[in-house]
Design an enzyme around this catalytic site. Structure first.
Site, short mmCIF file in Angstrom:
data_model
loop_
_atom_site.label_atom_id
_atom_site.label_comp_id
_atom_site.label_asym_id
_atom_site.label_seq_id
_atom_site.Cartn_x
_atom_site.Cartn_y
_atom_site.Cartn_z
N GLY A 130 -4.38 -5.79 6.18
CA GLY A 130 -5.58 -4.98 6.31
C GLY A 130 -6.61 -5.47 7.30
O GLY A 130 -7.25 -4.66 7.99
N THR A 134 0.83 -1.20 0.00
CA THR A 134 0.00 0.00 0.00
C THR A 134 0.87 1.26 0.00
O THR A 134 1.92 1.29 0.62
CB THR A 134 -0.88 0.01 1.26
#
Length: 375
Positions: free
Chosen positions: A295, A241
């Protein structure tokens, strides 16, 4: 007499206006020397042993370019949201990062992208999830924030909205990179090996053969990759990310995050990046945060907002709040990754509990630093 009173009134009003404008101008300049921009490009198993000099140079150059683009916006009087968008565009357009052009592949062989933005002054936010044709998802998230009544849009609807707003739409093939595709194939091979191991080693592995197979698999590297360069592209142990947080000259904070998700992810999985409060959060009263990591853990721990809450409700400073959440709470729950954060005074925090995290910052005086490893 009336003329004299009128003249006096006009002078008084003029003086009051000048004083007001001076105060506004002075306030606007209060944060000029505190402008700050911080970026990250992913966290995980990132060590010197796994990094070639050429690869490290490429990452540093890309990160420095992102810092420069965002900093240039801030120095010219742009907003924190504009700076975040400019910096993330650089990383979305680079195949080095798992966002935009460098997005990883799902189990179906697709590239599905997520992104979010939040501004600290108004607490407005926007996000897109599971999009496959938007060149720069962070811009789509900003469009959702500024040009719709919603916070998050997903899939085909988000793509249609982005098209209507004039954002650049590309064929899904734009996101194809050979390294990411190979990573998917190897992830599938590793997954198959693990399933075979379960079938042979656990169900029928009581004999000598089964025990030997189990021992051999345990000896294999967990990565299943053949080279250091391959390891750099391995998501799951490297969470790619990208994100940016910024403080502008007006004293306003913003946070943005963009990602291609996780290699071999299934069933429309969405991570923390587009979820406000989990992977992205900004509040002028506290801080701006962008996260990178596994996540599911960041969602369950509401990591980004938790840092802000510690500051708001307990009066803890930015560094201590970020460390408490990332280095203690997240670790206790089994979560791996890190965050970047900045408060309204330009203080920054970049804690991570993995082997490394691509990260860097630039301050109002131009001082910058780009870091990769833990040491």
């Amino acid at each position: 007499m009336k003329a004299s009173l009128k003249l006096l009134l006009m002078k008084t009003l003029s003086l009051a206006l000048l004083i007001t404008l001076s105060c506004i101008s002075a306030f606007a300049q209060d944060f000029s020397d505190k402008i700050t921009l911080v970026i990250h490009g992913g966290a995980g198993t990132i060590t010197r042993a796994n990094m070639s000099p050429e690869r490290e140079k490429a990452y540093r150059e890309a990160m420095n370019n992102a810092l420069e683009k965002g900093y240039d916006v801030l120095k010219k009087g742009g907003t924190s949201v504009q700076a975040v968008e400019a910096a993330i565009h650089v990383m979305e357009d680079s195949p080095l990062f798992n966002a935009g052009k460098g997005a990883v592949f799902t189990n179906e062989g697709k590239n599905e992208l997520d992104a979010a933005i939040m501004e600290g002054k108004t607490l407005k936010a926007g996000a897109v999830a599971g999009v496959t044709t938007i060149k720069n998802p962070i811009s789509a998230a900003i469009a959702v924030m500024d040009q719709s009544v919603h916070v998050m849009m997903a899939g085909k609807g988000a793509e249609q909205f982005a098209k209507e707003k004039g954002l650049e739409i590309v064929d899904p093939s734009y996101f194809y990179t050979e390294a990411r595709y190979k990573a998917l194939q190897r992830a599938k091979e590793e997954e198959k090996t693990e399933l075979d191991h379960d079938a042979k080693g656990e169900k029928g592995g009581k004999g000598e053969k089964g025990g030997k197979e189990e021992r051999e698999i345990k000896k294999r590297p967990k990565t299943g990759f053949r080279s250091a360069e391959d390891l750099i592209f391995m998501e799951g142990r490297k969470f790619g990310t990208v994100g940016c947080v910024a403080l502008d000259k007006y004293g306003n904070l913003a946070a943005g995050t963009s990602t291609g998700g996780m290699t071999n992810k299934k069933y429309g999985r969405i991570g923390d990046a587009p979820i406000i409060g989990a992977g992205t959060y900004a509040n002028n009263a506290t801080c701006a945060v962008s996260a990178t990591g596994h996540g599911e853990y960041f969602i369950r721990s509401v990591v980004a907002h938790d840092i802000s809450a510690l500051m708001e409700y307990k009066g803890i400073n930015l560094v201590d709040a970020a460390n408490e959440v990332v280095m203690n709470k997240l670790v206790e729950r089994g979560g791996e990754g890190g965050v970047i954060a900045v408060d309204r005074n330009g203080n920054i925090a970049m804690p991570f509990n993995s082997e490394g995290m691509y990260r860097g910052y630039i301050k109002g005086d131009g001082k910058r630093e780009i870091l990769i490893y833990k040491d």
